[in-house]
Design a protein around this motif. Structure first.
Motif, PDB file in Angstrom:
ATOM      1  N   GLU A  81       1.161  19.918  17.991  1.00  0.00           N
ATOM      2  CA  GLU A  81       2.269  19.671  18.907  1.00  0.00           C
ATOM      3  C   GLU A  81       3.601  19.686  18.160  1.00  0.00           C
ATOM      4  O   GLU A  81       4.606  20.213  18.679  1.00  0.00           O
ATOM      5  N   THR A  82       3.623  19.110  16.953  1.00  0.00           N
ATOM      6  CA  THR A  82       4.861  19.106  16.171  1.00  0.00           C
ATOM      7  C   THR A  82       5.269  20.518  15.784  1.00  0.00           C
ATOM      8  O   THR A  82       6.458  20.865  15.812  1.00  0.00           O
ATOM      9  N   LYS A  83       4.305  21.351  15.429  1.00  0.00           N
ATOM     10  CA  LYS A  83       4.628  22.737  15.079  1.00  0.00           C
ATOM     11  C   LYS A  83       5.326  23.434  16.247  1.00  0.00           C
ATOM     12  O   LYS A  83       6.332  24.129  16.061  1.00  0.00           O
ATOM     13  N   VAL A  84       4.771  23.242  17.452  1.00  0.00           N
ATOM     14  CA  VAL A  84       5.379  23.888  18.619  1.00  0.00           C
ATOM     15  C   VAL A  84       6.751  23.288  18.907  1.00  0.00           C
ATOM     16  O   VAL A  84       7.703  24.007  19.259  1.00  0.00           O
ATOM     17  N   ARG A  85       6.896  21.958  18.743  1.00  0.00           N
ATOM     18  CA  ARG A  85       8.216  21.345  18.951  1.00  0.00           C
ATOM     19  C   ARG A  85       9.251  21.907  17.977  1.00  0.00           C
ATOM     20  O   ARG A  85      10.428  22.081  18.328  1.00  0.00           O
ATOM     21  N   ARG A  86       8.840  22.170  16.734  1.00  0.00           N
ATOM     22  CA  ARG A  86       9.783  22.742  15.775  1.00  0.00           C
ATOM     23  C   ARG A  86      10.245  24.128  16.224  1.00  0.00           C
ATOM     24  O   ARG A  86      11.424  24.482  16.085  1.00  0.00           O
ATOM     25  N   VAL A  87       9.322  24.922  16.751  1.00  0.00           N
ATOM     26  CA  VAL A  87       9.711  26.242  17.267  1.00  0.00           C
ATOM     27  C   VAL A  87      10.659  26.078  18.454  1.00  0.00           C
ATOM     28  O   VAL A  87      11.662  26.793  18.571  1.00  0.00           O
ATOM     29  N   LEU A  88      10.362  25.122  19.332  1.00  0.00           N
ATOM     30  CA  LEU A  88      11.247  24.860  20.471  1.00  0.00           C
ATOM     31  C   LEU A  88      12.630  24.409  20.001  1.00  0.00           C
ATOM     32  O   LEU A  88      13.644  24.747  20.624  1.00  0.00           O
ATOM     33  N   ALA A  89      12.685  23.638  18.917  1.00  0.00           N
ATOM     34  CA  ALA A  89      13.976  23.203  18.379  1.00  0.00           C
ATOM     35  C   ALA A  89      14.793  24.410  17.915  1.00  0.00           C
ATOM     36  O   ALA A  89      16.020  24.471  18.124  1.00  0.00           O
ATOM     37  N   LEU A  90      14.136  25.387  17.298  1.00  0.00           N
ATOM     38  CA  LEU A  90      14.813  26.615  16.878  1.00  0.00           C
ATOM     39  C   LEU A  90      15.355  27.372  18.096  1.00  0.00           C
ATOM     40  O   LEU A  90      16.481  27.888  18.083  1.00  0.00           O
ATOM     41  N   LEU A  91      14.546  27.439  19.139  1.00  0.00           N
ATOM     42  CA  LEU A  91      14.964  28.139  20.358  1.00  0.00           C
ATOM     43  C   LEU A  91      16.100  27.395  21.057  1.00  0.00           C
ATOM     44  O   LEU A  91      17.083  28.005  21.514  1.00  0.00           O
ATOM     45  N   THR A  92      15.982  26.081  21.152  1.00  0.00           N
ATOM     46  CA  THR A  92      16.991  25.272  21.847  1.00  0.00           C
ATOM     47  C   THR A  92      18.342  25.347  21.143  1.00  0.00           C
ATOM     48  O   THR A  92      19.404  25.358  21.792  1.00  0.00           O
ATOM     49  N   ALA A  93      18.308  25.399  19.804  1.00  0.00           N
ATOM     50  CA  ALA A  93      19.558  25.456  19.034  1.00  0.00           C
ATOM     51  C   ALA A  93      20.159  26.853  19.011  1.00  0.00           C
ATOM     52  O   ALA A  93      21.265  27.040  18.489  1.00  0.00           O
ATOM     53  N   GLY A  94      19.449  27.844  19.549  1.00  0.00           N
ATOM     54  CA  GLY A  94      19.953  29.213  19.543  1.00  0.00           C
ATOM     55  C   GLY A  94      19.701  29.941  18.242  1.00  0.00           C
ATOM     56  O   GLY A  94      20.169  31.066  18.045  1.00  0.00           O
ATOM     57  N   ALA A  95      18.935  29.320  17.318  1.00  0.00           N
ATOM     58  CA  ALA A  95      18.608  29.990  16.058  1.00  0.00           C
ATOM     59  C   ALA A  95      17.607  31.114  16.285  1.00  0.00           C
ATOM     60  O   ALA A  95      17.544  32.078  15.512  1.00  0.00           O
ATOM     61  N   LEU A  96      16.807  30.999  17.306  1.00  0.00           N
ATOM     62  CA  LEU A  96      15.893  32.031  17.777  1.00  0.00           C
ATOM     63  C   LEU A  96      16.139  32.181  19.279  1.00  0.00           C
ATOM     64  O   LEU A  96      16.681  31.262  19.914  1.00  0.00           O
ATOM     65  N   PRO A  97      15.773  33.314  19.892  1.00  0.00           N
ATOM     66  CA  PRO A  97      15.077  34.469  19.312  1.00  0.00           C
ATOM     67  C   PRO A  97      16.027  35.370  18.522  1.00  0.00           C
ATOM     68  O   PRO A  97      17.248  35.246  18.620  1.00  0.00           O
ATOM     69  N   GLY A  98      15.402  36.289  17.788  1.00  0.00           N
ATOM     70  CA  GLY A  98      16.143  37.228  16.957  1.00  0.00           C
ATOM     71  C   GLY A  98      16.399  36.663  15.579  1.00  0.00           C
ATOM     72  O   GLY A  98      16.060  35.525  15.265  1.00  0.00           O
ATOM     73  N   GLY A  99      17.029  37.453  14.731  1.00  0.00           N
ATOM     74  CA  GLY A  99      17.395  37.002  13.395  1.00  0.00           C
ATOM     75  C   GLY A  99      16.214  36.864  12.461  1.00  0.00           C
ATOM     76  O   GLY A  99      15.076  37.240  12.768  1.00  0.00           O
ATOM     77  N   SER A 100      16.491  36.268  11.299  1.00  0.00           N
ATOM     78  CA  SER A 100      15.468  36.106  10.262  1.00  0.00           C
ATOM     79  C   SER A 100      15.383  34.633   9.876  1.00  0.00           C
ATOM     80  O   SER A 100      16.395  33.956   9.737  1.00  0.00           O
TER      81      SER A 100
ATOM     82  N   VAL B 102       3.507  31.307  19.150  1.00  0.00           N
ATOM     83  CA  VAL B 102       4.360  31.115  20.328  1.00  0.00           C
ATOM     84  C   VAL B 102       4.843  32.467  20.849  1.00  0.00           C
ATOM     85  O   VAL B 102       4.834  32.727  22.067  1.00  0.00           O
ATOM     86  N   GLY B 103       5.255  33.343  19.945  1.00  0.00           N
ATOM     87  CA  GLY B 103       5.669  34.685  20.364  1.00  0.00           C
ATOM     88  C   GLY B 103       4.533  35.431  21.039  1.00  0.00           C
ATOM     89  O   GLY B 103       4.738  36.103  22.067  1.00  0.00           O
ATOM     90  N   ASP B 104       3.334  35.310  20.493  1.00  0.00           N
ATOM     91  CA  ASP B 104       2.172  35.993  21.073  1.00  0.00           C
ATOM     92  C   ASP B 104       1.876  35.469  22.480  1.00  0.00           C
ATOM     93  O   ASP B 104       1.575  36.235  23.400  1.00  0.00           O
ATOM     94  N   VAL B 105       1.985  34.149  22.648  1.00  0.00           N
ATOM     95  CA  VAL B 105       1.725  33.550  23.957  1.00  0.00           C
ATOM     96  C   VAL B 105       2.789  33.981  24.973  1.00  0.00           C
ATOM     97  O   VAL B 105       2.487  34.235  26.153  1.00  0.00           O
TER      98      VAL B 105
END
Length: 608
Positions: free
Chosen positions: A132-151, A168-171
């Motif tokens: 769950e924490t792993k997915v929350r970290r990805v959501l934090a990247l998305l929420t902050a606008g750091a993703l999608p895109g970029g490196s 997450v991308g695959d899902v």
């Protein structure tokens, strides 16, 4: 009183730290030590020590989970903390992010990947975060606008965040990042990431590198965003964040996502100074965002911080780093832990047999082979250990009897060359020999359809249930009786060695019996002996026969390794198991006894 308690446990937070524990107890009761640690941000050993001091003064109940006594409730009222008002969001539990239903599949897949992934290395402060924490970290990247895109640059990735981004991308139907670069020292972690990510559609580059050295030149100033979960020291934070800065493109407003464990105010001041020294600013901070499988000393949680670069941002470590980095490198004092099962006092820390409590839990108590362990006082590493680490009378919720049996190889077959062992006292009877051929056949017939074999990973779910039941019988309400936790612990033990792990099962069935024998060494004499750490059989019709089959296999395991003395433990009320032990020649050698004394000092006994 607040000052006295704070001084008794050398609490850096002083009286305010004691107040925070009392306030959390008032709000959460009944509350476990772990719950209080998460609520206050204080390490579990500190909370436990504070609880003991408050209990000794009559403010906290002796029963666990803990509550305030009447005196404790009066104290809280006098301190003006009687108001219970919790404004924490009940949906996100204060983490500010909620995993949407569409990503439930990602959580399930990541949980499965964790089970087959590399084990955490506690020596370098690894402790895997939950799926769950792993997915929350990805959501934090998305929420902050750091993703999608970029490196994305990951400075260390024992948490497998790179795979979380890919899953997450695959899902969601396509990659959410152009490229992920993982820099880690562990070839096992990098190989696992490469193997799993191959079919997920996300570009992941892996670089094996010791972060004590500067990043490879080709990684400098190439990435849009970075993430790191460094060793939990100020030095570790500075070094890993500095390497993250090295890898980011120049200019302000690039994001670094930083995970770290709670520390004392003075230690956190050091960490914040390192952040400021790098020219970074805090854009967001969430306590208890990260949940870890392990990291028990911190209550299994850590904070998550969103940092931004500025025009002043620059690496603080351009060259090599050679100072202390990990928690163990900086530890200068040992902590005493008491085995709940037998009351043995054991030192953990620099110069001790166990450098971390995780290592002690993994090995088990050298006296009884069990646990769990209650944290005690801090002592300088140079202080002599207490003269008697193994107490004469173990204390447990239920009375237990120790049983001991010498074993002897049969005359008619060649035995392995035994390891040197102390000479047996005159008159000692050898209580067991391997069964003759006809006796072995008769036992096999009685135990049908069940046979014994070495345990392996497929047996872990059943073994976890056995261990949870053993814990419930042994420790009552203090038991760690979550089968999943036992399954995880035994899985880590299996990674080191499956020797002495034996199950009984039938064709195509899950195990109906479990036996775990370990070879130990007496800390005082150096003598080797075997310990029956676990023995359990499901309530099948021929239960006692299956128990005999497992005991026979365990004792033959001991003989094959030259062991001549075996120790087991059984509750005095467990008549069927005692009968089996006696049949094999085990003799009682000690009986634990328990006495409860009134709390506090007797009246009129203040001048001692």
């Amino acid at each position: 009183m607040l000052t006295e308690v704070a001084e008794a446990v050398r609490l850096q937070e002083g009286p305010p730290g004691v107040r925070s524990v009392l306030r959390a107890l008032r709000r959460l009761a009944p509350a476990s030590t772990k719950d209080l640690s998460r609520a206050t941000g204080l390490p579990v050993p500190i909370v436990a020590a504070l609880g003991n001091e408050l209990r000794r003064r009559g403010f906290v109940t002796t029963q666990r989970p803990s509550r305030l006594t009447e005196a404790g409730l009066d104290l809280v009222a006098q301190l003006g903390m009687d108001l219970i008002l919790d404004a924490t969001c009940t949906t996100c539990d204060g983490r500010e992010l909620v995993i949407p239903d569409v990503l439930d599949e990602a959580v399930r897949r990541l949980r499965a990947l964790m089970e087959s992934g590399p084990a955490a290395d506690m020596a370098i402060d690894q402790s895997h975060c939950t799926a769950e924490t792993k997915v929350r970290r990805v959501l934090a990247l998305l929420t902050a606008g750091a993703l999608p895109g970029g490196s994305l640059l990951l400075i260390g990735d024992d948490d497998l965040v790179s795979l979380a981004v890919a899953v997450v991308g695959d899902v969601l139907g396509g990659p959410i990042v152009e490229q992920v670069t993982v820099v880690d020292i562990s070839p096992e972690i990098l190989d696992y990431i490469k193997k799993v990510s191959a079919g997920l559609g996300t570009r992941i580059e892996t670089v094996q590198h010791d972060l004590r050295l500067p990043l490879p030149a080709e990684l400098h100033e190439q990435h849009d965003v970075a993430m790191t979960d460094p060793p939990y020291t100020a030095e570790g934070a500075r070094l890993f964040l500095s390497r993250a800065v090295e890898g980011l493109r120049p200019g302000p407003s690039h994001s670094i996502f930083f995970s770290f464990g709670g520390k004392s105010p003075d230690e956190m001041l050091e960490v914040q100074r390192e952040i400021m020294g790098l020219g970074l600013v805090t854009n967001g901070f969430v306590r208890n965002f990260n949940e870890y499988e392990g990291s028990g000393i911190l209550g299994g949680v850590g904070f998550f911080q969103h940092l931004l670069t500025t025009t002043s941002t620059a690496p603080s470590h351009a060259g090599e780093f050679s100072g202390p980095l990990y928690t163990g490198d900086k530890r200068t004092r040992q902590r005493e832990y008491t085995c709940v099962a037998c009351d043995a006092r054991l030192r953990v820390g620099p110069g001790a047999r166990w450098t971390s409590v995780a290592a002690l839990r993994e090995e088990g108590c050298p006296n009884c082979g069990k646990g769990p362990f209650r944290p005690g006082r801090l002592v300088p590493a140079e202080d002599p250990a207490p003269p008697a680490e193994q107490p004469p009378a173990p204390v447990q919720p239920l009375v237990q009897a120790s049983v001991r049996v010498p074993v002897q190889a049969p005359v008619q077959q060649a035995a392995p060359t035994p390891a040197p062992a102390p000479a047996a006292p005159v008159g000692r009877a050898h209580g067991w020999r391997p069964p003759a051929e006809q006796d072995r056949a008769a036992l096999a017939e009685r135990a049908r359809p069940y046979v014994t074999r070495q345990a392996d990973e497929r047996d872990l779910p059943a073994i976890g249930r056995f261990e949870a039941e053993i814990a419930r019988v042994s420790f009552g309400e203090d038991a760690i009786d979550d089968p999943a936790r036992w399954e995880s612990r035994l899985g880590r033990a299996m990674e080191k060695s499956k020797e002495g792990m034996i199950v009984a099962d039938g064709p195509g069935e899950e195990p109906v019996g479990w036996c775990w024998v370990s070879i130990n060494q007496n800390a005082m004499t150096g003598d080797r002996y075997a310990n029956f750490r676990s023995l359990a059989v499901s309530p099948v019709d021929n239960r006692s026969d299956v128990a005999e089959l497992l005991l026979t296999a365990g004792l033959e395991f001991c003989l094959a390794r030259g062991i001549t003395e075996v120790v087991g433990r059984v509750h005095v009320g467990n008549v069927p198991m005692r009968t089996v032990y006696r049949k094999f020649g085990f003799d009682p050698t000690s009986l634990s006894m328990k006495l409860f004394l009134p709390e506090g000092e007797p009246e009129g006994d203040s001048a001692r």
